[in-house]
Design a protein around this motif. Sequence first.
Motif, PDB file in Angstrom:
ATOM      1  N   UNK A  28       0.801  -1.225   0.000  1.00  0.00           N
ATOM      2  CA  UNK A  28       0.000   0.000   0.000  1.00  0.00           C
ATOM      3  C   UNK A  28       0.827   1.264   0.000  1.00  0.00           C
ATOM      4  N   UNK A  29       2.151   1.118   0.003  1.00  0.00           N
ATOM      5  CA  UNK A  29       3.038   2.264   0.170  1.00  0.00           C
ATOM      6  C   UNK A  29       2.718   3.369  -0.824  1.00  0.00           C
ATOM      7  N   UNK A  30       2.566   3.008  -2.085  1.00  0.00           N
ATOM      8  CA  UNK A  30       2.393   4.023  -3.122  1.00  0.00           C
ATOM      9  C   UNK A  30       1.068   4.778  -2.982  1.00  0.00           C
ATOM     10  N   UNK A  31       0.135   4.259  -2.210  1.00  0.00           N
ATOM     11  CA  UNK A  31      -1.166   4.904  -2.013  1.00  0.00           C
ATOM     12  C   UNK A  31      -1.207   5.790  -0.778  1.00  0.00           C
ATOM     13  N   UNK A  32      -0.121   5.820  -0.025  1.00  0.00           N
ATOM     14  CA  UNK A  32      -0.118   6.483   1.275  1.00  0.00           C
ATOM     15  C   UNK A  32       0.702   7.764   1.276  1.00  0.00           C
ATOM     16  N   UNK A  33       0.236   8.727   2.051  1.00  0.00           N
ATOM     17  CA  UNK A  33       1.069   9.874   2.391  1.00  0.00           C
ATOM     18  C   UNK A  33       2.077   9.430   3.438  1.00  0.00           C
ATOM     19  N   UNK A  34       3.332   9.781   3.228  1.00  0.00           N
ATOM     20  CA  UNK A  34       4.386   9.396   4.153  1.00  0.00           C
ATOM     21  C   UNK A  34       4.918  10.633   4.875  1.00  0.00           C
ATOM     22  N   UNK A  35       5.364  10.428   6.085  1.00  0.00           N
ATOM     23  CA  UNK A  35       5.855  11.571   6.832  1.00  0.00           C
ATOM     24  C   UNK A  35       6.964  11.205   7.801  1.00  0.00           C
ATOM     25  N   UNK A  36       7.686  12.228   8.191  1.00  0.00           N
ATOM     26  CA  UNK A  36       8.675  12.123   9.262  1.00  0.00           C
ATOM     27  C   UNK A  36       8.271  13.075  10.375  1.00  0.00           C
ATOM     28  N   UNK A  37       8.314  12.579  11.589  1.00  0.00           N
ATOM     29  CA  UNK A  37       8.042  13.355  12.785  1.00  0.00           C
ATOM     30  C   UNK A  37       9.229  13.179  13.722  1.00  0.00           C
ATOM     31  N   UNK A  38       9.326  14.044  14.715  1.00  0.00           N
ATOM     32  CA  UNK A  38      10.402  13.891  15.692  1.00  0.00           C
ATOM     33  C   UNK A  38       9.916  14.279  17.085  1.00  0.00           C
ATOM     34  N   UNK A  39      10.581  13.710  18.065  1.00  0.00           N
ATOM     35  CA  UNK A  39      10.272  14.015  19.455  1.00  0.00           C
ATOM     36  C   UNK A  39      11.552  14.377  20.178  1.00  0.00           C
ATOM     37  N   UNK A  40      11.785  15.667  20.386  1.00  0.00           N
ATOM     38  CA  UNK A  40      12.979  16.091  21.131  1.00  0.00           C
ATOM     39  C   UNK A  40      12.867  15.676  22.589  1.00  0.00           C
ATOM     40  N   UNK A  41      13.968  15.620  23.300  1.00  0.00           N
ATOM     41  CA  UNK A  41      13.927  15.225  24.716  1.00  0.00           C
ATOM     42  C   UNK A  41      13.006  16.134  25.517  1.00  0.00           C
ATOM     43  N   UNK A  42      12.076  15.534  26.253  1.00  0.00           N
ATOM     44  CA  UNK A  42      11.188  16.292  27.110  1.00  0.00           C
ATOM     45  C   UNK A  42      10.104  17.068  26.403  1.00  0.00           C
ATOM     46  N   UNK A  43       9.957  16.849  25.095  1.00  0.00           N
ATOM     47  CA  UNK A  43       8.954  17.597  24.337  1.00  0.00           C
ATOM     48  C   UNK A  43       8.006  16.650  23.623  1.00  0.00           C
ATOM     49  N   UNK A  44       6.950  17.233  23.039  1.00  0.00           N
ATOM     50  CA  UNK A  44       5.976  16.423  22.328  1.00  0.00           C
ATOM     51  C   UNK A  44       6.461  16.138  20.902  1.00  0.00           C
ATOM     52  N   UNK A  45       5.878  15.116  20.304  1.00  0.00           N
ATOM     53  CA  UNK A  45       6.196  14.765  18.932  1.00  0.00           C
ATOM     54  C   UNK A  45       5.705  15.883  18.001  1.00  0.00           C
ATOM     55  N   UNK A  46       6.519  16.195  16.994  1.00  0.00           N
ATOM     56  CA  UNK A  46       6.182  17.274  16.076  1.00  0.00           C
ATOM     57  C   UNK A  46       6.446  16.863  14.640  1.00  0.00           C
ATOM     58  N   UNK A  47       5.717  17.510  13.739  1.00  0.00           N
ATOM     59  CA  UNK A  47       5.890  17.250  12.314  1.00  0.00           C
ATOM     60  C   UNK A  47       7.233  17.773  11.825  1.00  0.00           C
ATOM     61  N   UNK A  48       7.901  16.977  10.993  1.00  0.00           N
ATOM     62  CA  UNK A  48       9.101  17.433  10.306  1.00  0.00           C
ATOM     63  C   UNK A  48       8.794  17.673   8.828  1.00  0.00           C
ATOM     64  N   UNK A  49       8.261  16.638   8.172  1.00  0.00           N
ATOM     65  CA  UNK A  49       7.971  16.753   6.742  1.00  0.00           C
ATOM     66  C   UNK A  49       7.019  15.646   6.329  1.00  0.00           C
ATOM     67  N   UNK A  50       6.233  15.927   5.294  1.00  0.00           N
ATOM     68  CA  UNK A  50       5.378  14.911   4.695  1.00  0.00           C
ATOM     69  C   UNK A  50       5.534  14.960   3.184  1.00  0.00           C
ATOM     70  N   UNK A  51       5.151  13.855   2.543  1.00  0.00           N
ATOM     71  CA  UNK A  51       5.190  13.804   1.087  1.00  0.00           C
ATOM     72  C   UNK A  51       3.970  13.028   0.613  1.00  0.00           C
ATOM     73  N   UNK A  52       3.250  13.597  -0.347  1.00  0.00           N
ATOM     74  CA  UNK A  52       2.025  12.969  -0.827  1.00  0.00           C
ATOM     75  C   UNK A  52       2.342  11.836  -1.794  1.00  0.00           C
ATOM     76  N   UNK A  53       1.278  11.149  -2.218  1.00  0.00           N
ATOM     77  CA  UNK A  53       1.462  10.077  -3.186  1.00  0.00           C
ATOM     78  C   UNK A  53       2.017  10.613  -4.503  1.00  0.00           C
TER      79      UNK A  53
END
Length: 114
Positions: A28-53
């Motif tokens: 299903x990979x080619x049908x999905x939006x993919x993204x990278x997120x990150x969680x710095x120490x002591x902080x909440x997870x945040x968006x880094x980048x996404x890429x559409x199909x």
Amino acid sequence: QVQLVESGGGSVQAGGSLRLSCAASGSIFSSATMGWYRQPPGKERELVATITTGGSPNYADSVKGRFTISRDNSKNTVYLQMNSLKPEDTAVYYCNLRLSWYVWGQGTQVTVSS
């Protein structure tokens, strides 16, 4: 069941580069939006980048001009090229696959020293 496996994290000095990879199982990979997120120490997870199909990227303001997200549908893999790294980029980086539901990878540590 889809699984995501990240690789490419590590330790680097400020100004250096790393490339993260995330390989997805299943068809299903080619049908999905993919993204990278990150969680710095002591902080909440945040968006880094996404890429559409279709290959259109979107970036957090904090990484624009330094990070590049790309995907290779023939390899079921999404990449994050990170250049000019800063200590504030230190975090656990997570890959994300999104359809009407979503899947997270296990995360990979990126540490940037000054």
